[in-house]
Every structure is written in C-alpha cells, then in structure tokens.
Design a protein around this motif. Structure first.
Motif, short mmCIF file in Angstrom:
data_model
loop_
_atom_site.label_atom_id
_atom_site.label_comp_id
_atom_site.label_asym_id
_atom_site.label_seq_id
_atom_site.Cartn_x
_atom_site.Cartn_y
_atom_site.Cartn_z
N LEU A 16 0.83 -1.20 0.00
CA LEU A 16 0.00 0.00 0.00
C LEU A 16 0.87 1.25 0.00
CD1 LEU A 16 -2.91 1.06 0.09
CD2 LEU A 16 -2.77 1.03 2.59
N ALA A 17 1.96 1.23 0.78
CA ALA A 17 2.86 2.39 0.83
C ALA A 17 3.49 2.64 -0.53
CB ALA A 17 3.94 2.17 1.88
N CYS A 22 3.92 5.89 -5.26
CA CYS A 22 4.04 5.88 -6.72
C CYS A 22 2.95 6.74 -7.37
CB CYS A 22 3.95 4.45 -7.21
SG CYS A 22 4.43 4.21 -8.92
N LEU A 23 1.73 6.61 -6.88
CA LEU A 23 0.61 7.38 -7.42
C LEU A 23 0.80 8.88 -7.16
CD1 LEU A 23 -2.06 7.02 -8.92
CD2 LEU A 23 -3.21 6.85 -6.70
N SER A 36 -10.20 7.89 -16.44
CA SER A 36 -10.75 6.54 -16.34
C SER A 36 -9.66 5.50 -16.52
CB SER A 36 -11.85 6.34 -17.37
OG SER A 36 -11.36 6.58 -18.69
N ARG A 37 -8.76 5.75 -17.47
CA ARG A 37 -7.66 4.82 -17.71
C ARG A 37 -6.69 4.82 -16.53
NH1 ARG A 37 -5.22 2.02 -21.77
NH2 ARG A 37 -2.94 1.91 -21.77
N LEU A 38 -6.45 6.00 -15.98
CA LEU A 38 -5.56 6.09 -14.81
C LEU A 38 -6.14 5.32 -13.64
CD1 LEU A 38 -3.11 7.27 -13.32
CD2 LEU A 38 -4.50 9.29 -12.79
N ALA A 39 -7.44 5.47 -13.41
CA ALA A 39 -8.09 4.75 -12.30
C ALA A 39 -7.99 3.24 -12.51
CB ALA A 39 -9.54 5.19 -12.19
N LEU A 41 -5.70 1.57 -14.36
CA LEU A 41 -4.31 1.17 -14.20
C LEU A 41 -3.90 1.13 -12.72
CD1 LEU A 41 -2.53 3.13 -17.11
CD2 LEU A 41 -2.81 0.64 -16.91
N ALA A 42 -4.34 2.14 -11.96
CA ALA A 42 -4.00 2.21 -10.54
C ALA A 42 -4.62 1.05 -9.77
CB ALA A 42 -4.46 3.55 -9.96
N ALA A 43 -5.88 0.74 -10.07
CA ALA A 43 -6.55 -0.37 -9.38
C ALA A 43 -5.89 -1.70 -9.71
CB ALA A 43 -8.03 -0.40 -9.76
N LEU A 44 -5.59 -1.92 -10.98
CA LEU A 44 -4.92 -3.16 -11.38
C LEU A 44 -3.54 -3.27 -10.74
CD1 LEU A 44 -5.86 -3.35 -15.18
CD2 LEU A 44 -6.71 -4.81 -13.33
N TYR A 45 -2.82 -2.16 -10.72
CA TYR A 45 -1.47 -2.20 -10.16
C TYR A 45 -1.50 -2.47 -8.66
CZ TYR A 45 3.23 -0.82 -8.85
OH TYR A 45 4.50 -0.80 -8.34
N LEU A 46 -2.46 -1.90 -7.97
CA LEU A 46 -2.58 -2.17 -6.53
C LEU A 46 -2.83 -3.65 -6.28
CD1 LEU A 46 -2.76 -1.28 -3.58
CD2 LEU A 46 -5.18 -0.73 -3.97
N GLY A 47 -3.72 -4.22 -7.07
CA GLY A 47 -4.01 -5.65 -6.91
C GLY A 47 -2.79 -6.51 -7.19
N VAL A 48 -2.09 -6.21 -8.27
CA VAL A 48 -0.88 -6.97 -8.63
C VAL A 48 0.18 -6.83 -7.55
CG1 VAL A 48 1.04 -7.11 -10.25
CG2 VAL A 48 -1.29 -6.88 -11.10
#
Length: 436
Positions: A16-17, A22-23, A36-39, A41-48
């Motif tokens: 999370l940190a 990074c964000l 919308s694309r940023l959101a 990408l951010a959600a996918l990256y957090l999950g990964v």
C-alpha cells in the motif's frame, strides 16, 4: 516474543505504501492518460502489487532482493505508462517514490506498535501517517520539480540518485543481522528506530539531490533561452540589413525599368519588363504595421516563406507593441514564426503550408496570435507539446523563451491544437512605452 520486539511490517502495508507513493509522483508529474484509464491502471497495479508482496513474503533471503528489485521496477513501469515518460526518467522518479514508501511504511508501523493493536485504530494511524508522508513528498519533490514538468536528468544525476537509493535501502534493512533472542519475523525497537531514521535521512538526501538536479536544469534552460534570445536578435539585425539592401536594389531597378520603357517600345521588351517587375515586387517591404521592428521580422519571414512555398498572412497593429523592447519582440515573433515554418515545411502539399499572424487589442491587453496548419499527431510532455525536432535534448526552448519573455510583461501564453491548426496565443497587458 520479547517486550522489546516488534513484528515485521505486514507485506500488504508495504504494498500500500509503494502504491500510494508511486501514485503521488504520477499526480505530481500530471498523468498523460484519461482519468478513467488512470483509475483502471491504478486499481490493477494495486491488486498486482498486493498479490506479489503476499506471495513473496516467505521467500529465501537470496530471492528477497530480486523480489524487491522487481517491485521497484514495477513502480517505474507504472509511472512510465501513466506519464508517458521514458524508462530512464521513470527509474529516477521510481527511486524517489520507493525510498519515500520505505520511510512511510517504517514510520507508520512504528506508530502502530506504540499502542494497542485494535484494527480501526491501526487503520486510522496507518492512513494518517501515510497521508502525512505523501503530503510531505508532494510538497518537497512537487514544488522543486515543478508540478507537471518532467525534469531533464543528466547521466551523473541519474546514477547519484540510484546510488543513494541503494545505500539507503541496504542500510534500512540491516535488521536481518539481528541476534537470536527475537522470534523469527521480529526485530528490536532499536533497529526499527534506526531503520526509520535511515529512511528519513534517505528521503532528505534525495530531496537535496533533486533540488540540485532542478537547479542545474534551470541553469541549463536559462542558458538555452538566453542563447535563443540572442539568436533571434541577431537574425533581426541581419534581416534589417538585408532588407535595407534589397530596398535600395529594388528602387534602383525600378528607375532602370522606367528608363528602359522610355527608350524602348517593343512589345516583347515590355512583356519582359513586366515579368521582371512582377518578380521584383516580392522583394519590396510590404509589411507596414506601424512598428519598424515587427515590419522587419515579418518581411524577413515573408521572404523565406515565399522561397519555400509557404503562404504567410498577417493582420497586425504594430503600434500596440511600442512599449516592448526590441529583443523581446524579436524573441516572441521570431521563435513563434520559426516554429510554424518548421511545422509546415513537413507538409508535402504546398497549398496546406499556411501561417497566419495577428496582433490586435482585446480590452486592455495585446493579443499576439500565430497559427499554422499541421498534419499528423502532436504529443504532450507534461503541459507542453513535444517538439518534432531531431535534437530532443534541446527541444522546446523556443516556446520556453516565449513564456519567459511574456512573464517579463506579466503576460500569459496558451497553446492549443485543434482540427489540424496549431495556435499559440500571447496575451500581454497594455502599457505605455514610457513604462516599459
């Protein structure tokens, strides 16, 4: 577990940190993708990132460093995708974000372990500390890095930042050498304190280094802008001398033609003289705007455009520029028109090589507007359009020098590209020549 021991930072907290840090850098640099694309990408990256951290929580020590390197590179890649910057600069900013994330996680986990481990209190403390560190990170690096601007970084500055990041990371993770009095997965508060202090020192060193990089970049930019200003003024002086010489030649030839007409009356000779006079007319100073400097610039550019199949039209009230310094007029019009010429020269169809220059008064402001037709796609770098020049290292200084000059007069510059027309507007408050 000893009363002086605290458990390892949960991997999800580290993930999370790193994600938040990074964000924050991405937002500081201004993302070049739709919201919308940023959101997404951010959600996918957090999950990964969370899954990756959890899966690598129990890897052997010799695999732990490659795993952390993979996490760091994923941060750089995420920033690269969101800001459209090259991998070289994304690694530099990745070092800033990664070090800040290490500091964020270490500091928050220490505060959490000072009190009772109630989940809602723990969450509140975590969010408060993370938010505070992100705010500090944004204020420090965002202000010095010029929000929305991707810093030009030299190779030496890049390696220095990377070296600082490696040293800080190594120093803050010396907890692996703790003795056996603590249970596996724990370490002493003294080591936790040392780790946090090393991370804080690391962020401070990277901030100082970033300030130095920014100052060096500013000096280089000012030198390039000053060079551009000098070049445009030199071009103006050369154009003025050339135009004066052409005007003398023009008037001499006009007298010769009149003399020949009075002496010769043959039809072919008249036709030849007509053609000759028609060709000469292109070299007459036709721009009479009311400002001698602007007349010279526009005439010089018109001559060049005529020779290269470019149609340049102008509707200009030059008297509105009387309060401006000669070099400033040269800089604004010279750079803007040169950029327009460079753009239209890439168009094969000469009918589309169009440039239009306007100088007008809008209420209490002078409006300078240079438009040109373009083909293809323009790309953005932060808040600016990327240059199409081959020399990418020195790109964009013409526009920067225009902004620099407009700022001297409390003016503003706006750039737009719509429906294949590139439009730069310079708005400057009206002043009398005595106040310039």
């Amino acid at each position: 577990m000893s009363g002086n021991a605290i458990p390892d930072i949960p991997r999800i907290y580290t993930a999370l940190a790193e994600w938040i840090s990074c964000l924050a850098v991405v937002l500081m640099l201004q993302p070049q993708v739709r919201k919308s694309r940023l959101a997404l990408l951010a959600a996918l990256y957090l999950g990964v990132l969370v899954v990756f951290m959890e899966l690598t929580a129990t890897v052997a020590l010799w695999l732990w460093i490659p795993c952390m390197l993979a996490a760091f590179l994923s941060m750089a890649l995420f920033m690269c995708l969101c800001t459209k910057m090259d991998l070289y600069r994304s690694i530099y900013y990745g070092v800033l974000a990664f070090t800040a994330a290490e500091c964020m996680a270490a500091m928050a986990w220490q505060v959490v372990n000072l009190g009772s481990r109630i989940w809602y209190l723990e969450t509140a403390v975590l969010l408060a500390v993370y938010g505070m560190v992100v705010l500090i990170e944004y204020r420090l690096f965002g202000r010095r890095g010029a929000v929305g601007k991707q810093l030009e970084i030299s190779r030496g500055d890049w390696f220095t930042a990377l070296f600082i990041g490696i040293i800080v990371f190594a120093g803050s993770n010396l907890r692996f050498v703790t003795d056996d009095i603590y249970a596996p997965g724990t370490y002493s508060r003294e080591i936790a304190n040392a780790r946090t202090m090393i991370d804080v020192a690391g962020v401070s060193m990277l901030y100082a280094h970033h300030v130095s990089c920014h100052n060096h970049a500013t000096v280089r930019e000012l030198e390039a802008v000053q060079s551009t200003l000098k070049t445009q003024y030199q071009q103006y002086m050369q154009s003025r001398e050339s135009i004066e010489m052409i005007n003398v030649k023009y008037h001499d030839m006009r007298h010769q033609i009149r003399f020949l007409r009075s002496e010769q009356d043959a039809q072919k000779r008249n036709a030849f003289l007509d053609r000759m006079e028609q060709e000469i007319v292109h070299f007459q100073v036709q721009n009479k705007t009311g400002n001698a400097v602007l007349d010279t610039i526009l005439t010089g550019k018109n001559l060049y455009c005529h020779q290269h199949g470019i149609t340049m039209t102008s509707v200009a009230d030059g008297k509105l520029l009387d309060f401006m310094d000669v070099q400033d007029i040269c800089n604004i019009f010279g750079n803007a028109i040169d950029n327009a010429i460079e753009s239209v020269m890439e168009i094969e169809d000469r009918e589309k090589r169009l440039i239009h220059v306007t100088v007008s008064r809008v209420n209490a402001f002078v409006m300078i507007r240079i438009e040109n037709y373009y083909e293809g796609t323009l790309h953005m770098d932060g808040a600016n359009f990327l240059s199409t020049k081959q020399d990418k290292k020195n790109h964009g200084y013409g526009i920067k020098s225009i902004r620099y000059t407009a700022d001297r007069y409390d003016g503003a510059v706006s750039i737009n590209a719509n429906d294949h027309w590139f439009d730069i507007k310079i708005v400057i408050p009206m002043k009398t020549s005595g106040n310039a």
